[in-house]
Write a protein that holds these residues in place. Sequence first.
Motif, PDB file in Angstrom:
ATOM      1  N   THR A 237       1.100  -1.302   0.354  1.00 55.60           N
ATOM      2  CA  THR A 237      -0.054   0.239  -0.148  1.00 55.60           C
ATOM      3  C   THR A 237       0.704   1.569  -0.081  1.00 55.60           C
ATOM      4  O   THR A 237       0.337   2.270  -0.287  1.00 55.60           O
ATOM      5  CB  THR A 237      -0.867   0.222   1.266  1.00 55.60           C
ATOM      6  OG1 THR A 237      -1.976  -0.836   0.704  1.00 55.60           O
ATOM      7  CG2 THR A 237      -1.903   0.917   1.043  1.00 55.60           C
ATOM      8  N   PHE A 238       1.934   1.531   0.693  1.00 59.38           N
ATOM      9  CA  PHE A 238       2.472   2.238   0.744  1.00 59.38           C
ATOM     10  C   PHE A 238       3.220   2.680  -0.382  1.00 59.38           C
ATOM     11  O   PHE A 238       2.982   4.236  -0.893  1.00 59.38           O
ATOM     12  CB  PHE A 238       4.057   2.423   1.629  1.00 59.38           C
ATOM     13  CG  PHE A 238       5.279   2.986   2.195  1.00 59.38           C
ATOM     14  CD1 PHE A 238       5.211   4.266   3.157  1.00 59.38           C
ATOM     15  CD2 PHE A 238       6.129   3.490   1.331  1.00 59.38           C
ATOM     16  CE1 PHE A 238       5.675   4.988   3.486  1.00 59.38           C
ATOM     17  CE2 PHE A 238       7.074   4.771   0.900  1.00 59.38           C
ATOM     18  CZ  PHE A 238       6.681   5.018   2.485  1.00 59.38           C
ATOM     19  N   VAL A 239       3.753   1.716  -1.540  1.00 61.81           N
ATOM     20  CA  VAL A 239       4.579   2.407  -2.123  1.00 61.81           C
ATOM     21  C   VAL A 239       3.695   2.304  -3.540  1.00 61.81           C
ATOM     22  O   VAL A 239       4.259   3.313  -4.464  1.00 61.81           O
ATOM     23  CB  VAL A 239       5.719   0.764  -3.210  1.00 61.81           C
ATOM     24  CG1 VAL A 239       6.257   0.501  -1.435  1.00 61.81           C
ATOM     25  CG2 VAL A 239       4.800   0.023  -3.074  1.00 61.81           C
ATOM     26  N   ASN A 240       2.265   1.965  -3.560  1.00 60.91           N
ATOM     27  CA  ASN A 240       1.254   2.270  -4.364  1.00 60.91           C
ATOM     28  C   ASN A 240       0.610   3.857  -4.017  1.00 60.91           C
ATOM     29  O   ASN A 240       0.700   4.561  -5.171  1.00 60.91           O
ATOM     30  CB  ASN A 240       0.142   1.628  -4.615  1.00 60.91           C
ATOM     31  CG  ASN A 240       0.521   0.317  -4.766  1.00 60.91           C
ATOM     32  OD1 ASN A 240       1.351  -0.309  -5.418  1.00 60.91           O
ATOM     33  ND2 ASN A 240      -0.328  -1.251  -4.301  1.00 60.91           N
ATOM     34  N   ASN A 241       0.708   4.112  -3.219  1.00 63.11           N
ATOM     35  CA  ASN A 241       0.654   6.139  -2.892  1.00 63.11           C
ATOM     36  C   ASN A 241       1.298   6.724  -2.975  1.00 63.11           C
ATOM     37  O   ASN A 241       1.767   7.597  -3.950  1.00 63.11           O
ATOM     38  CB  ASN A 241       0.118   5.469  -1.198  1.00 63.11           C
ATOM     39  CG  ASN A 241      -2.062   5.030  -0.742  1.00 63.11           C
ATOM     40  OD1 ASN A 241      -2.202   4.532  -1.617  1.00 63.11           O
ATOM     41  ND2 ASN A 241      -1.799   4.834   0.470  1.00 63.11           N
ATOM     42  N   PHE A 242       2.710   6.236  -2.953  1.00 66.21           N
ATOM     43  CA  PHE A 242       3.465   7.364  -2.450  1.00 66.21           C
ATOM     44  C   PHE A 242       4.292   6.855  -4.129  1.00 66.21           C
ATOM     45  O   PHE A 242       4.113   8.583  -4.808  1.00 66.21           O
ATOM     46  CB  PHE A 242       5.399   6.539  -2.086  1.00 66.21           C
ATOM     47  CG  PHE A 242       6.398   7.035  -2.614  1.00 66.21           C
ATOM     48  CD1 PHE A 242       6.881   8.128  -0.621  1.00 66.21           C
ATOM     49  CD2 PHE A 242       7.420   7.374  -3.070  1.00 66.21           C
ATOM     50  CE1 PHE A 242       8.066   8.343  -0.887  1.00 66.21           C
ATOM     51  CE2 PHE A 242       8.654   8.332  -2.776  1.00 66.21           C
ATOM     52  CZ  PHE A 242       9.014   8.744  -1.637  1.00 66.21           C
ATOM     53  N   SER A 243       4.245   6.284  -5.222  1.00 66.17           N
ATOM     54  CA  SER A 243       4.139   6.548  -6.206  1.00 66.17           C
ATOM     55  C   SER A 243       2.953   7.484  -7.381  1.00 66.17           C
ATOM     56  O   SER A 243       3.702   8.283  -8.080  1.00 66.17           O
ATOM     57  CB  SER A 243       4.605   5.177  -7.496  1.00 66.17           C
ATOM     58  OG  SER A 243       3.469   4.115  -7.538  1.00 66.17           O
ATOM     59  N   ASN A 244       1.821   7.424  -6.609  1.00 68.19           N
ATOM     60  CA  ASN A 244       1.109   8.089  -6.850  1.00 68.19           C
ATOM     61  C   ASN A 244       1.384   9.458  -5.849  1.00 68.19           C
ATOM     62  O   ASN A 244      -0.234  10.472  -6.425  1.00 68.19           O
ATOM     63  CB  ASN A 244      -0.377   7.484  -7.107  1.00 68.19           C
ATOM     64  CG  ASN A 244      -0.633   6.144  -8.017  1.00 68.19           C
ATOM     65  OD1 ASN A 244       0.249   6.338  -9.238  1.00 68.19           O
ATOM     66  ND2 ASN A 244      -0.776   5.494  -7.217  1.00 68.19           N
ATOM     67  N   ALA A 245       1.530   9.524  -5.262  1.00 68.93           N
ATOM     68  CA  ALA A 245       1.917  10.886  -4.672  1.00 68.93           C
ATOM     69  C   ALA A 245       2.138  12.504  -5.249  1.00 68.93           C
ATOM     70  O   ALA A 245       3.034  13.354  -4.667  1.00 68.93           O
ATOM     71  CB  ALA A 245       2.425  10.442  -2.976  1.00 68.93           C
ATOM     72  N   PHE A 246       3.139  12.311  -6.317  1.00 68.28           N
ATOM     73  CA  PHE A 246       3.914  13.199  -7.022  1.00 68.28           C
ATOM     74  C   PHE A 246       3.325  14.251  -7.771  1.00 68.28           C
ATOM     75  O   PHE A 246       1.681  13.753  -9.200  1.00 68.28           O
ATOM     76  CB  PHE A 246       4.847  12.229  -7.903  1.00 68.28           C
ATOM     77  CG  PHE A 246       5.904  11.859  -6.997  1.00 68.28           C
ATOM     78  CD1 PHE A 246       7.143  12.723  -6.034  1.00 68.28           C
ATOM     79  CD2 PHE A 246       6.054  10.737  -6.797  1.00 68.28           C
ATOM     80  CE1 PHE A 246       8.498  12.402  -5.293  1.00 68.28           C
ATOM     81  CE2 PHE A 246       7.365  10.512  -5.946  1.00 68.28           C
ATOM     82  CZ  PHE A 246       7.861  10.826  -5.374  1.00 68.28           C
ATOM     83  N   SER A 247       3.507  15.333  -7.731  1.00 67.33           N
ATOM     84  CA  SER A 247       2.481  16.040  -8.769  1.00 67.33           C
ATOM     85  C   SER A 247       3.792  16.636  -9.690  1.00 67.33           C
ATOM     86  O   SER A 247       4.496  17.566  -9.017  1.00 67.33           O
ATOM     87  CB  SER A 247       1.440  17.012  -8.862  1.00 67.33           C
ATOM     88  OG  SER A 247       1.896  18.166  -7.163  1.00 67.33           O
ATOM     89  N   VAL A 248       3.030  17.744 -10.386  1.00 64.65           N
ATOM     90  CA  VAL A 248       4.303  18.802 -11.752  1.00 64.65           C
ATOM     91  C   VAL A 248       3.741  20.011 -11.867  1.00 64.65           C
ATOM     92  O   VAL A 248       2.455  20.273 -11.882  1.00 64.65           O
ATOM     93  CB  VAL A 248       4.857  17.795 -12.661  1.00 64.65           C
ATOM     94  CG1 VAL A 248       3.545  17.589 -13.127  1.00 64.65           C
ATOM     95  CG2 VAL A 248       6.156  18.663 -13.501  1.00 64.65           C
ATOM     96  N   GLU A 249       4.974  21.178 -11.461  1.00 64.16           N
ATOM     97  CA  GLU A 249       3.795  21.906 -11.710  1.00 64.16           C
ATOM     98  C   GLU A 249       5.049  22.680 -13.330  1.00 64.16           C
ATOM     99  O   GLU A 249       5.896  22.304 -13.275  1.00 64.16           O
ATOM    100  CB  GLU A 249       4.392  23.391 -10.778  1.00 64.16           C
ATOM    101  CG  GLU A 249       3.492  22.688  -9.404  1.00 64.16           C
ATOM    102  CD  GLU A 249       3.732  23.221  -8.402  1.00 64.16           C
ATOM    103  OE1 GLU A 249       5.305  24.701  -8.269  1.00 64.16           O
ATOM    104  OE2 GLU A 249       3.158  23.513  -7.228  1.00 64.16           O
TER     105      GLU A 249
END
Length: 249
Positions: A237-249
């Motif tokens: 669960t951690f790695v799935n959440n972590f990889s989707n926790a990024f955004s770009v500006e």
Amino acid sequence: MKSFSIFSLSAIAFIFLFSSCQKKKDGTFTLQVNAKYGDQTFALNSPNTDPQGRRVELNILKFYMSHITLVKNDNSELELKDVALIDFSNPNTLTYSFDNISGDFKAIKFGNGVDSLQNLTDPNTISDASNPLGDQSMYWGWLKYLFEDVQGRCDTTSNGSGTPNLNWAINYHIGTNPVFRQTELLKSFSVCCNTPYTLNITLDVKKIFYGDTQTLDIITQSGTQMGSGDNPAVGTTFVNNFSNAFSVE
């Protein structure tokens, strides 16, 4: 002979002008890694409030990004860096600049952790102090490289809104090849003409625990040491959440 000299000078001038024009097409690309906690600011050793009103404070936030790559509009790829260790206790690890970059791009992608080949590296064999894979604190002999290291504390009192009182309540040591993930972020931008361009990538720490589809409770699912058989479901669960926790500006 005289006409040859004039021709030679003209040719040299043309080559110089052409070379100058070519150089002007290149620019400097800078990758800046930031962090936030939802709509709150984030800093190590400073508390944030989670959706349940509990105070959460991280004192370690370190992770590997591997094969940091820009994707061009024609789908060709430009790898900028094979591996970087992001450590929010060290501002020098949050900014990376690359010269002689040019083109029209549509995305940036990177691995969360190190890939299976990089994971075969023995940090004891690395003499270059600038090599991120030489960091002994991110390597355990039985686990190999820690992909992510997230540690902190929280308030476990009845209302949970006071000063975090339980040290090391948050303790995620994530590694092993099966939990390697990749992130791709869409962003249209161009780099050219000696003009610097900065791309900001932001990790939303809140989303590590409160992902789009999965949640980690900081009390009942407060940590895991992947590779030891300790709470593997929590680690996934951690790695799935972590990889989707990024955004770009």
